[in-house]
Scaffold this motif. Sequence first.
Motif, PDB file in Angstrom:
ATOM      1  N   ILE A   1     -27.994  57.137  27.443  1.00 32.16           N
ATOM      2  CA  ILE A   1     -27.976  57.495  28.884  1.00 32.16           C
ATOM      3  C   ILE A   1     -27.635  56.242  29.722  1.00 32.16           C
ATOM      4  CG2 ILE A   1     -28.690  58.785  30.858  1.00 32.16           C
ATOM      5  CD1 ILE A   1     -30.369  59.542  27.436  1.00 32.16           C
ATOM      6  N   PRO A   2     -26.568  55.836  30.085  1.00 32.10           N
ATOM      7  CA  PRO A   2     -26.468  54.695  31.196  1.00 32.10           C
ATOM      8  C   PRO A   2     -26.600  55.199  32.483  1.00 32.10           C
ATOM      9  CG  PRO A   2     -24.323  55.531  30.505  1.00 32.10           C
ATOM     10  CD  PRO A   2     -25.356  56.487  29.783  1.00 32.10           C
TER      11      PRO A   2
ATOM     12  N   GLY B   1     -33.190  61.379  35.035  1.00 30.08           N
ATOM     13  CA  GLY B   1     -33.528  62.616  34.179  1.00 30.08           C
ATOM     14  C   GLY B   1     -34.364  62.079  33.143  1.00 30.08           C
ATOM     15  N   MET B   2     -34.058  60.864  32.655  1.00 31.68           N
ATOM     16  CA  MET B   2     -34.669  60.404  31.459  1.00 31.68           C
ATOM     17  C   MET B   2     -36.242  59.703  31.818  1.00 31.68           C
ATOM     18  SD  MET B   2     -33.383  61.261  28.752  1.00 31.68           S
ATOM     19  CE  MET B   2     -34.550  60.558  27.985  1.00 31.68           C
ATOM     20  N   ALA B   3     -36.140  59.282  33.170  1.00 29.19           N
ATOM     21  CA  ALA B   3     -37.357  58.949  33.731  1.00 29.19           C
ATOM     22  C   ALA B   3     -38.447  60.000  33.819  1.00 29.19           C
ATOM     23  CB  ALA B   3     -36.991  57.979  35.029  1.00 29.19           C
ATOM     24  N   ALA B   4     -37.924  61.115  34.315  1.00 29.67           N
ATOM     25  CA  ALA B   4     -38.597  62.289  34.276  1.00 29.67           C
ATOM     26  C   ALA B   4     -39.022  62.718  32.664  1.00 29.67           C
ATOM     27  CB  ALA B   4     -37.753  63.330  34.988  1.00 29.67           C
ATOM     28  N   MET B   5     -38.102  62.624  31.953  1.00 26.72           N
ATOM     29  CA  MET B   5     -38.534  63.105  30.462  1.00 26.72           C
ATOM     30  C   MET B   5     -39.676  62.292  30.034  1.00 26.72           C
ATOM     31  SD  MET B   5     -37.675  64.913  27.799  1.00 26.72           S
ATOM     32  CE  MET B   5     -36.001  65.245  27.827  1.00 26.72           C
TER      33      MET B   5
ATOM     34  N   ALA C   1     -34.140  67.886  35.305  1.00 27.34           N
ATOM     35  CA  ALA C   1     -33.054  67.077  35.930  1.00 27.34           C
ATOM     36  C   ALA C   1     -32.037  67.915  36.567  1.00 27.34           C
ATOM     37  CB  ALA C   1     -32.454  65.980  35.280  1.00 27.34           C
ATOM     38  N   SER C   2     -31.693  67.530  37.738  1.00 27.21           N
ATOM     39  CA  SER C   2     -30.758  68.455  38.299  1.00 27.21           C
ATOM     40  C   SER C   2     -29.622  67.756  39.633  1.00 27.21           C
ATOM     41  CB  SER C   2     -31.441  69.714  39.250  1.00 27.21           C
ATOM     42  OG  SER C   2     -32.451  68.915  40.076  1.00 27.21           O
ATOM     43  N   GLU C   3     -28.687  68.147  39.658  1.00 29.45           N
ATOM     44  CA  GLU C   3     -27.580  67.456  40.540  1.00 29.45           C
ATOM     45  C   GLU C   3     -26.887  68.531  41.208  1.00 29.45           C
ATOM     46  OE1 GLU C   3     -27.947  64.580  40.932  1.00 29.45           O
ATOM     47  OE2 GLU C   3     -28.625  63.557  39.181  1.00 29.45           O
ATOM     48  N   CYS C   4     -26.722  68.456  42.360  1.00 29.68           N
ATOM     49  CA  CYS C   4     -25.659  69.446  43.275  1.00 29.68           C
ATOM     50  C   CYS C   4     -24.787  68.324  44.007  1.00 29.68           C
ATOM     51  CB  CYS C   4     -26.480  70.079  44.206  1.00 29.68           C
ATOM     52  SG  CYS C   4     -25.782  71.612  44.855  1.00 29.68           S
ATOM     53  N   ALA C   5     -23.922  67.746  43.281  1.00 32.34           N
ATOM     54  CA  ALA C   5     -22.901  66.700  43.783  1.00 32.34           C
ATOM     55  C   ALA C   5     -22.000  67.288  44.918  1.00 32.34           C
ATOM     56  CB  ALA C   5     -22.115  65.978  42.814  1.00 32.34           C
ATOM     57  N   SER C   6     -21.741  68.371  44.616  1.00 34.78           N
ATOM     58  CA  SER C   6     -20.638  69.202  45.568  1.00 34.78           C
ATOM     59  C   SER C   6     -21.083  69.093  47.092  1.00 34.78           C
ATOM     60  CB  SER C   6     -20.527  70.393  44.984  1.00 34.78           C
ATOM     61  OG  SER C   6     -21.517  71.374  45.239  1.00 34.78           O
TER      62      SER C   6
END
Length: 384
Positions: free
Chosen positions: A365-366, A130-134, A153-158
Amino acid sequence: MQPEVYIRKLSAVLPNAPVGNDQMEAVLGMVGGLPSRVRRTILRSNAITSRHYAVDPQTGRATHTNTELAAAAVSALFDESFAAADMQCLSCGTSYPDQILPGHGVMVHGLVANAPPCEVASLSGVCVAGMAAMKYAYQSIRSGEHRHAVAVASECASAVMRGDNFRAEIESRDWENARPEIAFEKDFLRWMLSDGAGAAHLCDSPNPRGISLKIRWIELVSYANEMPVCMYAGGEVRNGRFVGWKEVDAQERERCSMMAVKQDVKLLNENIVAYTVEKALARALAKHGLQAAEVDYFLPHYSSGFFRDKLAAGLANAGFAIPQEKWFTNLAEKGNTGSASIYIILEEFMRRFPLRHGQNILCYIPESGRFSSCFMLLEAVDAG
């Protein structure tokens, strides 16, 4: 002279109603028909009380894709001062896209209503994606090439955590009377990760009214030259070697749930603070000379409440102690949304805190994928 870069607006998208701790297994489904033996222990440690899933709790079916969540976050940025047609660059980060190819970025671009042809970038990784995108969006403006850019940035871990995804692994067990459970490094993350998206509109000028966030600097660093793989999907670590999904046949991939997200928790606990806080911060401070007293707010993304005091100790070890009354995170209520977390934190922070001109916000952000880290310094700018 290089233009300054300002975050004018932030958005956050969290699918469906919040899911409490006692509802999680009903929504995601049990593995092997039995409740997880580690769920309660993990939840006590991570301090998350609710999160969001792109899953219909009644049917167990997906309600959104990763791409759809990202596109919704991008579209939420558009208003009377920034139309879709103004977007010149779209930079998209995620840990786990919906497909291997085409790139995640162009799939998001394709779903944004009224989007013009524009430059698109797809950034991969884990939380630092997400920070690489920023940073890509920031640099596109800093270079003078674009005036308006969007980072998302987005996540759909489910999608990869639902119980049904582990059926082949459980059914392949051939011992009698064995408890049908998946390995801890997979089950651990089922109770840690959740869904969501966030986006930011970046511009070479601040908002004409109200507060903007000037990006002072973004420092990204990877320690993969020193550290092994720690968090991964689409492969396995076997005898110290990382084996990717293309090295095994489809039956083996299913039997081992190879596409599930996994983490070496021991490696994480032993190294995350030393590498992503102490070493990475020392590197950033040597370059920029920031003093802890100059930080008005600290916005950390950490995966679990377990790490909060460890993070504070790491900052102190780096000679950069920040009083915890200056910290803000929404991990407990919004969950760990991976690469989208810092966007979701920032969006709520901007709504809730009455910032004053000149105040400094430090973001951390780690990433445990192979131990990367990002620190970003923002400055509040009031047009009034």
